[in-house]
Design a protein around this motif. Structure first.
Motif, PDB file in Angstrom:
ATOM      1  N   GLN A  87       0.854  -1.184   0.000  1.00 17.70           N
ATOM      2  CA  GLN A  87       0.000   0.000   0.000  1.00 17.70           C
ATOM      3  C   GLN A  87       0.895   1.241   0.000  1.00 17.70           C
ATOM      4  O   GLN A  87       1.766   1.388   0.859  1.00 17.70           O
ATOM      5  CB  GLN A  87      -0.895   0.007   1.233  1.00 17.70           C
ATOM      6  CG  GLN A  87      -1.911   1.143   1.248  1.00 17.70           C
ATOM      7  CD  GLN A  87      -2.675   1.205   2.544  1.00 17.70           C
ATOM      8  OE1 GLN A  87      -2.486   2.103   3.360  1.00 17.70           O
ATOM      9  NE2 GLN A  87      -3.545   0.223   2.755  1.00 17.70           N
TER      10      GLN A  87
ATOM     11  N   LYS B 176      -3.217   3.712  -1.369  1.00 16.30           N
ATOM     12  CA  LYS B 176      -3.708   2.852  -2.435  1.00 16.30           C
ATOM     13  C   LYS B 176      -2.945   1.529  -2.424  1.00 16.30           C
ATOM     14  O   LYS B 176      -1.732   1.507  -2.258  1.00 16.30           O
ATOM     15  CB  LYS B 176      -3.550   3.518  -3.795  1.00 16.30           C
ATOM     16  CG  LYS B 176      -4.399   4.774  -3.978  1.00 16.30           C
ATOM     17  CD  LYS B 176      -4.217   5.354  -5.384  1.00 16.30           C
ATOM     18  CE  LYS B 176      -5.075   6.601  -5.577  1.00 16.30           C
ATOM     19  NZ  LYS B 176      -4.900   7.191  -6.940  1.00 16.30           N
ATOM     20  N   GLN B 177      -3.664   0.445  -2.622  1.00 15.34           N
ATOM     21  CA  GLN B 177      -3.045  -0.868  -2.572  1.00 15.34           C
ATOM     22  C   GLN B 177      -2.698  -1.350  -3.975  1.00 15.34           C
ATOM     23  O   GLN B 177      -3.477  -1.234  -4.907  1.00 15.34           O
ATOM     24  CB  GLN B 177      -3.971  -1.879  -1.886  1.00 15.34           C
ATOM     25  CG  GLN B 177      -3.266  -3.188  -1.520  1.00 15.34           C
ATOM     26  CD  GLN B 177      -3.905  -3.866  -0.328  1.00 15.34           C
ATOM     27  OE1 GLN B 177      -4.303  -3.201   0.633  1.00 15.34           O
ATOM     28  NE2 GLN B 177      -3.997  -5.181  -0.379  1.00 15.34           N
ATOM     29  N   TYR B 178      -1.479  -1.905  -4.104  1.00 15.43           N
ATOM     30  CA  TYR B 178      -0.979  -2.393  -5.387  1.00 15.43           C
ATOM     31  C   TYR B 178      -0.485  -3.821  -5.224  1.00 15.43           C
ATOM     32  O   TYR B 178       0.059  -4.194  -4.175  1.00 15.43           O
ATOM     33  CB  TYR B 178       0.188  -1.529  -5.887  1.00 15.43           C
ATOM     34  CG  TYR B 178      -0.142  -0.072  -6.064  1.00 15.43           C
ATOM     35  CD1 TYR B 178      -0.555   0.429  -7.291  1.00 15.43           C
ATOM     36  CD2 TYR B 178      -0.019   0.818  -4.986  1.00 15.43           C
ATOM     37  CE1 TYR B 178      -0.847   1.777  -7.457  1.00 15.43           C
ATOM     38  CE2 TYR B 178      -0.315   2.160  -5.145  1.00 15.43           C
ATOM     39  CZ  TYR B 178      -0.730   2.643  -6.378  1.00 15.43           C
ATOM     40  OH  TYR B 178      -1.013   3.973  -6.534  1.00 15.43           O
TER      41      TYR B 178
END
Length: 775
Positions: free
Chosen positions: A753, A757-759
């Protein structure tokens, strides 16, 4: 501050000799490999300011406690890692006169610790009192591959004379500890022997009345000599004195000639070998390393360091002093503890000095474990926890000496073997937050690695014993209708014997909560019954008591300022800020202890230590109010303090303060901020420097099994990058003013994150995440 060290990204450099600062430089340029270490002393005799220091990991002596007034519960001894055999010594005589740089005129001098290679080197030109000009060049290292050995390359060149030079490489066990309580020597000789270009010396720690194990250490050396680059055919005359062996070589030398001596040494201890095998094993070890030769030993050592730097380097673009500072801290952490032996731990001074006895403090759990979790294999941090598990019985015994019962454990403030060996009453009896640091380390390890199996194998037993201690340590206040904790000392040791230290109370409640959750997890795995039986745990009755304490613990609080109070009565003090006492610092050297205790000034983060550990428990307003209240009153006269302030300042957007505190922790020893570097380096706080970058500037956390980053760039930096290992994957993170770049070299993906935002970071792909890193 002292700023005579040359800024360099990979080295600690002294250009020109500074004899008045020599003990500081010796500390800065210390070497180690996890098994043995030494201060950056000269090989030849030096009669000036110096502190000789050679240390063997795990070998210690129970020095008799020295106190004016004895109190029940005091330990009988202070366990200390002791100054061991000096194996680096090489006496140099020119026409019968001993070479001593203290009595020479120094024409040119350069000393360098190459952190990239793990090598200490020196060259200098000196004029003796007799007028001979001589050039000295030396290079040495403690091998990271053959980790019970070290090697030296030492050259002497005649610049303006012909004559005789005598080289005498030796092993000297007649050394003393400067910090001996009664000025004793701690070693007795067991055996010694010499042969051609070889010496073996076995020493044993003296008998003691405390039942502490006596250690034997066998130190062995071999040497070879070249003249002008060619092997010299020489005679080695054996020398034997009390606790001393040497080989004396006399040879003619002409102007322009250079003699180069290669010295190999090993240190083997009875902690790792059978006593009766030590001499034989030492000779075999010498056979092996001398067969390799100096160049091969050095090459292997350099490759080992290259591998370490590949996993843990932090690169800073645009700030040389910051770059030097972070690598200096990482270097000393990695050479102090390698994690391969669960019987070893990390002393506050590592292999760099005698202060604090080289014993284990709560620093390991609070500061060092996060560093090793991210930069080393999982087993390294796990072994640090197992070290404490193996001392659990002693922790229960320690608590029993203070009147606790029923399996309650109080881990020691300082220890080598699990027994308490600290004898200041306000710390030995009252600085009980150390128990909480050990419990938090278990949580931190599991949260970071996902290794919940550890709870059933080791962790739950420790947590139950610590929770039993908290249950017995609190008492019910009828006046407050709350549980209180009386007569404690928090991390801020400038306030002793206080009631209701907020940090200690909060940590105790958290420990109880975490133990309850750990019990439920282990029960869900159907592994709890055996543990309960082993520790005679009454789940219903004991957990009911714990829950009552959780529900009814008292926490001092100021509703007007909306801040947590250090302890009861803190607002009775005259509240001042540090800038009002700048001319009288450090206060621990300028003020009486009485004045310090009555002041509001804080040695190190206390309430803020709790807010750092439990940041997610509080909103930003609470964090900010407490930081703004306590930070101006903190003098940071503990090495453990600035990093906590730096991390909190980063999370609050106080970038200037975060950077100020980073520089203070990163260059604490390099610039001798606290006027105490000559005693040795602050090894455990060095992990805080790493945290200031990774947890502070990069905002690294682990939440719900996901690696979280909220990075920004300090003013004056162009970019920075670091490596971080997480759940078996080592990633390289680079932060620029335009983006965060994540490189995952494996074939597996990992969830990260960044800025909320999480990737899914795929393997073998360079991920560039655009964002406002500079904001």
């Amino acid at each position: 501050m002292k700023q005579y060290i040359t800024p360099n990204p990979w080295s600690v450099i002294e250009e020109g000799f500074h004899p008045e600062e020599n003990e500081i430089t010796e500390s800065l340029m210390s070497l180690g490999n996890g098994r043995m270490g030494q201060r950056g002393n000269f090989e030849e005799k030096y009669s000036g300011k110096t502190l000789l220091g050679n240390y063997v990991a795990g070998v210690y002596f129970p020095d008799k406690t020295r106190v004016g007034w004895w109190k029940n519960g005091y330990p009988d001894y202070f366990a200390k890692v002791i100054n061991a055999c000096n194996w680096i010594g090489i006496d140099v005589e020119i026409d019968g006169q001993i070479l001593d740089l203290h009595t020479c005129q120094i024409e040119e001098f350069y000393r360098e610790l190459d952190m990239k290679r793990g090598v200490l080197s020196r060259h200098c030109t000196a004029i003796t009192p007799q007028g001979q000009r001589v050039r000295i060049e030396s290079e040495r290292f403690c091998s990271m591959v053959d980790d019970e050995s070290g090697a030296i390359k030492y050259s002497v060149k005649a610049l303006n004379f012909d004559g005789h030079i005598t080289l005498t490489p030796y092993l000297d066990g007649t050394i003393r500890n400067r910090d001996a309580n009664y000025d004793e020597t701690f070693w007795q000789e067991i055996s010694k022997e010499t042969s051609f270009a070889e010496g073996i010396l076995t020493l044993e720690t003296k008998p003691n009345p405390y039942g502490v194990e006596q250690f034997e250490v066998t130190t062995g050396m071999r040497f070879d000599i070249k003249k002008n680059g060619k092997k010299l055919d020489f005679q080695s005359h054996p020398v034997k004195n009390e606790k001393y062996v040497a080989g004396k070589v006399v040879t003619e030398i002409s102007e322009g000639d250079e003699l180069t001596l290669f010295k190999y040494a090993v240190n083997l201890s009875s902690a790792n070998y059978k006593r009766e095998e030590l001499t034989e094993k030492a000779k075999n070890y010498l056979d092996r390393i001398t067969k390799k030769g100096y160049s091969s030993l050095l090459s292997e050592h350099e490759l080992a360091w290259a591998d370490k730097w590949e996993r843990n380097d932090i690169e800073i673009v645009g700030d040389m002093e910051a770059q030097q500072g972070i690598r200096f801290n990482i270097f000393h952490l990695q050479q102090t503890y390698t994690g391969e032996d669960e019987s070893l731990n990390i002393g506050p001074k590592g292999f760099t000095g005698e202060k604090y006895g080289g014993v284990t403090y709560w620093d390991t759990e609070a500061y060092c474990i996060p560093f090793y979790l991210a930069t080393s294999g999982k087993h390294v941090a796990r072994n640090l926890l197992i070290y404490r598990y193996k001392h659990l019985a002693k922790a229960i015994e320690n608590a029993g000496k203070l009147g606790f019962s029923q399996g309650a454990a109080l881990y020691p403030m300082v220890t080598m073997n699990g027994e308490e060996s600290h004898n200041e009453w306000e710390i030995t009896f009252e600085e009980i937050h150390r128990n909480g640091a050990i419990a938090f380390a278990i949580y931190d390890y599991i949260n970071y690695t996902g290794d919940k199996v550890y709870l059933a194998e080791y962790g739950l037993e420790v947590l139950i014993a610590i929770s039993r201690f908290w249950k017995q340590r609190v008492n019910w206040s009828a006046q407050k209708e709350k549980f209180v904790m009386l007569g404690v000392t928090g991390p801020n040791e400038y306030e002793n014997n206080v009631n209701n230290n907020w940090y200690t109370n909060y940590l105790a409640v958290w420990c109880l909560k975490y133990t309850l959750s750990a019990i439920e997890y282990v029960r869900s795995q159907e592994k709890a019954d055996a543990i309960f039986a082993k520790v005679e745990f009454d789940q219903e009755a004991e957990t009911k008591d714990w829950q009552e304490i959780i529900d009814k613990m008292y926490f001092p609080y100021d509703p007007e300022r909306e801040v947590f109070l250090q302890q009861d009565g803190f607002l009775d003090k005259e509240l001042k800020t540090v800038d009002q006492i700048s001319e009288h610092r450090p206060i621990n050297q300028k003020w009486s202890w009485d004045r310090i205790l009555r002041s509001c000034f804080i040695k190190q983060a206390d309430v803020l230590q709790g807010l750092y550990l439990f940041e997610d428990h509080f909103d930003q307003g609470t964090l900010r109010r407490n930081f703004d209240f306590y930070e101006p009153m903190t003098v940071h006269e503990s090495s453990l303090s600035p990093c906590v302030h730096s991390i909190l300042a980063s999370s609050l957007g106080k970038k200037e303060k975060a950077y100020e505190m980073y520089v203070r922790t990163a260059r604490l020893d390099l610039d001798d901020y606290n006027n105490d570097t000559e005693d040795g380096l602050h090894i455990t706080s060095m992990a805080g420097t790493w945290m200031s970058v990774v947890k502070g500037f990069a905002g690294q956390r682990v939440r719900d099994g996901v690696l979280v980053l909220n990075p920004y760039i300090p003013e004056g930096w162009d970019a920075y990058s670091f490596r971080i290992g997480f759940r078996g994957i080592t990633m390289r993170i680079e932060v620029t003013r335009q983006a965060v770049i994540i490189e995952n070299p494996t074939t597996e993906s990992v969830e990260v994150q960044v800025w909320g935002k999480q990737y899914s970071v795929l393997g073998e792909v360079r991920h560039e995440l655009k964002g406002a890193a500079a904001e």
